[in-house]
Design a protein around this motif. Sequence first.
Motif, PDB file in Angstrom:
ATOM      1  N   ARG A  38       0.838  -1.206   0.000  1.00  0.00           N
ATOM      2  CA  ARG A  38       0.000   0.000   0.000  1.00  0.00           C
ATOM      3  C   ARG A  38       0.876   1.261   0.000  1.00  0.00           C
ATOM      4  O   ARG A  38       0.553   2.249  -0.652  1.00  0.00           O
ATOM      5  CB  ARG A  38      -0.934   0.014   1.202  1.00  0.00           C
ATOM      6  CG  ARG A  38      -1.863   1.225   1.209  1.00  0.00           C
ATOM      7  CD  ARG A  38      -2.929   1.153   2.266  1.00  0.00           C
ATOM      8  NE  ARG A  38      -2.376   1.225   3.609  1.00  0.00           N
ATOM      9  CZ  ARG A  38      -3.132   1.190   4.714  1.00  0.00           C
ATOM     10  NH1 ARG A  38      -4.453   1.062   4.614  1.00  0.00           N
ATOM     11  NH2 ARG A  38      -2.570   1.243   5.904  1.00  0.00           N
ATOM     12  N   ARG A  42       0.838   4.249  -2.805  1.00  0.00           N
ATOM     13  CA  ARG A  42       0.670   5.669  -2.477  1.00  0.00           C
ATOM     14  C   ARG A  42       1.865   6.504  -2.931  1.00  0.00           C
ATOM     15  O   ARG A  42       1.687   7.611  -3.449  1.00  0.00           O
ATOM     16  CB  ARG A  42       0.447   5.822  -0.971  1.00  0.00           C
ATOM     17  CG  ARG A  42      -0.918   5.314  -0.528  1.00  0.00           C
ATOM     18  CD  ARG A  42      -1.081   5.338   0.983  1.00  0.00           C
ATOM     19  NE  ARG A  42      -2.457   5.037   1.367  1.00  0.00           N
ATOM     20  CZ  ARG A  42      -2.870   4.881   2.625  1.00  0.00           C
ATOM     21  NH1 ARG A  42      -1.996   4.986   3.623  1.00  0.00           N
ATOM     22  NH2 ARG A  42      -4.134   4.617   2.895  1.00  0.00           N
ATOM     23  N   GLY A  49      -5.022   3.515  -1.993  1.00  0.00           N
ATOM     24  CA  GLY A  49      -4.812   2.235  -1.328  1.00  0.00           C
ATOM     25  C   GLY A  49      -5.708   1.970  -0.136  1.00  0.00           C
ATOM     26  O   GLY A  49      -5.383   1.124   0.705  1.00  0.00           O
ATOM     27  N   MET A  56      -8.037  -0.877  -2.766  1.00  0.00           N
ATOM     28  CA  MET A  56      -7.046  -1.955  -2.751  1.00  0.00           C
ATOM     29  C   MET A  56      -7.669  -3.129  -2.005  1.00  0.00           C
ATOM     30  O   MET A  56      -8.288  -2.951  -0.957  1.00  0.00           O
ATOM     31  CB  MET A  56      -5.774  -1.479  -2.041  1.00  0.00           C
ATOM     32  CG  MET A  56      -4.690  -2.532  -1.914  1.00  0.00           C
ATOM     33  SD  MET A  56      -3.192  -1.824  -1.168  1.00  0.00           S
ATOM     34  CE  MET A  56      -2.224  -3.302  -0.889  1.00  0.00           C
TER      35      MET A  56
END
Length: 349
Positions: A38, A42, A49, A56
Motif C-alpha cells: 500500500r 501511495r 490504497g 485496494m
Amino acid sequence: PGYALADYNRAGVALVEIVSEPDLRTGREVAAYGAEMRRLVRYLDVGDGNLSEGAMRCDVNVSVRPVGRERFGTKVEVKNMNSFNAMSRAIDFEIDRQTALIREGKGDDIVQETRTWDEGRQCTVSMRKKEGLADYRYFPEPDLPPLVLEESFIDECASSMPELPGAIRERYAALGLPPADVQVLVEDKDLVVYFDAALAQGAPAKQCANWLTGDVMAWLKSSKDFTVSTMPLSASQLAEFCALIEDGVISGKIGKDILPDLLEGKEGDKSVGDIVEERGLKQISDPAEIEAIVDKVLEANPGQLEQYRGGKDKLKGFFVGAVLRESGGRANPALSNEILMRKLNEGKE
C-alpha cells in the motif's frame, strides 16, 4: 426508446493484480507485506490504497503441511478483509483451523474453497467450494495478447520513480533516527516531504523527528482541519524551532509552550527567533544567574530544605519544580539541576 444504455461502471479504471509466491508464514508477515504494498501504491501515486473503500483489496490463500512434507497442503482462499489487522487475524485463524483438522486425522475435510472473514465472530466461514481449475473460468483471451516489456523500458521506469519507502527508511536510519520515528514518518508520503524540507533548512534530524512525530502529529490528529502539508507551521519554522532547542537557546518546556501558537499560525511568518526574543523566552544559561534563583528558592523554603538535608530525598522534585517556576521555565535544566544539587547537599547529614 430506440437506444440502449451501457453501464461500464469502472471500465476506465486500471486494475493491477499482484500474485506472490507462497513465501509468507504468519498473519503478521502477510499484513506487513500488504502494508508495504500500500505504501508503494501511495508513493507512486497509483491510488490511495484504502482497503475499506475497495481501492485496494487483498485476498489470501492459506495451506498447511506437516513438517517434513514437500507438497503443499490444500489451498483455501480467504476474502473480504477490509483491514490489515483483520487480514492478520483471519490468516492466523485459518492456520489454526487447518492445523487442528490435520492433527485430528481429518485432513480430508480441508477442501479447495473460498471462505470469508466474519469480523463479528472472529472466524472464517465457507462461501463456496471450488473443485478445480475449471471453476475459476480460466481461458485464453484473444483480445489480450501477452505483454512483453523490454529491459530498456523497465530501466527507464525504474529511474523515473520517486524515492521509495525502503530507501527512505535506510536514509533516515543513517541519520540515527529511532526505528519507531522512522516508521511513523515513512507511513505518510506528505510527512516525508515535510520532514525532508525541514532537514534542508538545517533542522537537527533527531530533534525534528521527535517533535514532528510527537507533538505536531498529536496536534494534527486533534485539529482535524489541517494536514501536515496544509498546517500553518512551515518546515522552515520547525527547523528553526528545533535548532533553537538543540543549541540551548530555549528549553524543551518553552518549546512546548510556544508550539501551539506556531501550529495555529498566530504569529504568521514571523521567525521563531523573533518570537522568542519578543517574549523574553531565551533560556538562562548563566551560572551566576541560575545560582541566584536557586538561593532565592532555598531561602523561601527553609522547612523543606531542613527536611531534605535530614534525609527526605523525595523533596528533590519539589525544589526542581520551584526553581523551574521561579525562572519562568527558562533555566537551563542540566545546569540548574547541577547547581541545585550542590546547594541542597551542602551540610546534608
